[in-house]
Structures are given as structure tokens and as C-alpha cells.
Scaffold this active site. Structure first.
Site, PDB file in Angstrom:
ATOM      1  CG  LEU A 101      -8.398 -30.482 -34.124  1.00  0.00           C
ATOM      2  CD1 LEU A 101      -7.051 -29.911 -33.677  1.00  0.00           C
ATOM      3  CD2 LEU A 101      -8.263 -31.113 -35.500  1.00  0.00           C
ATOM      4  CG  ASP A 102      -9.707 -37.267 -33.270  1.00  0.00           C
ATOM      5  OD1 ASP A 102      -8.571 -37.035 -32.837  1.00  0.00           O
ATOM      6  OD2 ASP A 102      -9.899 -37.889 -34.332  1.00  0.00           O
ATOM      7  NE  ARG A 103      -9.494 -39.447 -25.367  1.00  0.00           N
ATOM      8  CZ  ARG A 103      -8.713 -40.413 -24.850  1.00  0.00           C
ATOM      9  NH1 ARG A 103      -7.684 -40.085 -24.083  1.00  0.00           N
ATOM     10  NH2 ARG A 103      -8.964 -41.677 -25.086  1.00  0.00           N
TER      11      ARG A 103
END
Length: 231
Positions: A101-103
Site C-alpha cells: 500500500l502506498d504511504r
């Protein structure tokens, strides 16, 4: 590795002798006799010849993490905290991340040291459903669900995404189910509709559902039934 190769890798055991040991029922895998030299044996399984261990089973780890916003799905980074910092130090060297998952995104993250198992969750060709709750900057247009069901053209990859399912929850929120998990896929699909995702929360991957009792930033080991459900 093939069982016959594991057996024949022992000093003094030829391939012919390995075949004889297998045929005689003298080789056991996890305590059970195995005569099939072509069976693939992972490093997580114990192999014995008679009473002698020739492959010690390594511990397998399967973790579910409730990812908070602000953490990178990476093993290390010089600028930002990573999800590995939420894991006990002794486990960190063994783990990789399955389905990043992105930040800014939150929700279900899977960590394991079993690459074969985790690839069943993450490879686009496997088509395992992944469910996200999305909030958008602008109201979600009525045609969004139809366009997602048809697939969205991604210029960079020169492909059309697999059909996705969109369940509107209100003007700015929806639940979306995708079957690939390409780079920033959900955000790029909404961008193609002229909208912008402001929050993205993964609820499930296949049969693995984020435990509602798991606090943000917390993790737990998967149960046996959860591990087996991945196939």
C-alpha cells in the site's frame, strides 16, 4: 526443491540410491512416508531418512498488519518510517510484504517469509479480489461504476484493467473490488474518471479480511485456516 534432489544432496547418496530409499519408504516428510521424488518440498518442511533429519524445517511466518497512514510499505527507508518498524525486531529480517500500500493508504497488509504463498495473493494473473474503501475529492459520477466494470485503459502499461466492481456508499465514498492490484491502480482508475482519491483503505484480499479487533499499527499471526484459505 524436488524431494529426490534433497535426498541425493546428502554426502554419499547417489541419485540411484535416493530412488531406492524413496521406493523403500525410508524417507519421511513432516513425519509421513513419501515415495514421490518429484514432489516439491519447501524449506518449511522437515525431511528425514529413517531417523536422521536431512532438512530441518524453517519456521514460516504469516502476519496481518493494520497499516496506518504515513508508513511506507518497504523494509527500510532513509526518510520515512516503514511498516517493518511496527513489527518485533526479531521477525523483521525474515519478512517480505505481500501486496503493498502506498504511504498515505491504510488497512490490510500481509507480511510473510513464504514467497510462493504470498504470490497467490498478489500476482495480477491470479485474479484474487481485493476490496478497498475509497473517499474521493469530487462526487462519484453515476457512470463510474459502468466504466470500471468495462475496464480502464492504462496508457503506460498499454492494457485495459480487468473489470472492477464499484459499490457507492455516498456521494464521495465507495467500496471498490479489483482483481489485479497494479501500481496505484485504484487511484489511477479514479483519475481516469476526472476524480481524485483522498483516502484509500484496504479491507480484504481474497478470503483474508482485516480483523476489526486489530488496532491501527497492530499486527497478529494468521490462523491456520486463514493461511490455508489462500491455497
Amino acid at each position: 526443491m524436488k524431494l529426490a534432489r534433497i535426498v541425493s544432496n546428502q554426502n554419499g547418496i547417489s541419485r540411484r540410491m535416493a530412488s531406492q530409499l524413496l521406493a523403500a519408504g525410508r524417507v519421511r516428510v513432516d513425519g509421513s512416508v513419501c515415495r514421490d521424488g518429484n514432489e516439491d518440498i519447501s524449506r518449511f518442511r522437515e525431511v528425514k531418512i529413517d531417523k536422521d533429519i536431512i532438512q530441518q524445517a524453517e519456521p514460516a511466518y504469516y502476519l496481518m498488519l493494520h497499516k496506518p497512514a504515513g508508513y511506507l510499505s518497504a523494509t527500510q527507508d532513509d526518510q520515512h518510517p516503514t511498516v517493518m518498524e511496527l513489527i518485533e525486531p526479531e521477525l523483521r529480517p525474515h519478512l517480505h510484504i505481500g501486496g503493498r500500500l502506498d504511504r498515505a493508504s491504510t488497512g490490510l497488509l500481509i507480511l510473510s517469509n513464504d514467497g510462493t504463498w504470498s504470490r497467490r495473493l498478489t500476482e495480477p494473473a491470479v485474479k484474487i479480489p481485493k476490496v478497498y474503501r475509497v473517499t474521493t475529492a469530487d462526487p462519484i459520477s453515476p457512470e463510474t461504476a459502468l466504466r470500471f466494470a468495462e475496464g480502464i485503459w492504462f496508457e503506460y502499461e498499454q492494457l485495459t484493467t480487468s473489470p472492477a466492481q464499484l459499490e457507492p456508499l455516498n456521494d464521495h465514498e465507495a467500496r471498490i473490488t479489483i482483481f489485479e492490484g497494479r501500481y496505484h491502480q485504484v487511484k489511477r482508475m479514479f483519475h481516469a474518471m476526472g476524480n481524485r482519491v483522498t483516502s484509500l483503505h484496504r479491507e480484504s484480499m481474497g478470503s483474508l479480511v482485516l480483523d476489526p479487533e486489530l488496532p491501527v499499527g497492530g499486527y497478529r499471526h494468521l490462523s491456520g485456516s486463514e493461511i490455508r484459505s489462500v491455497g
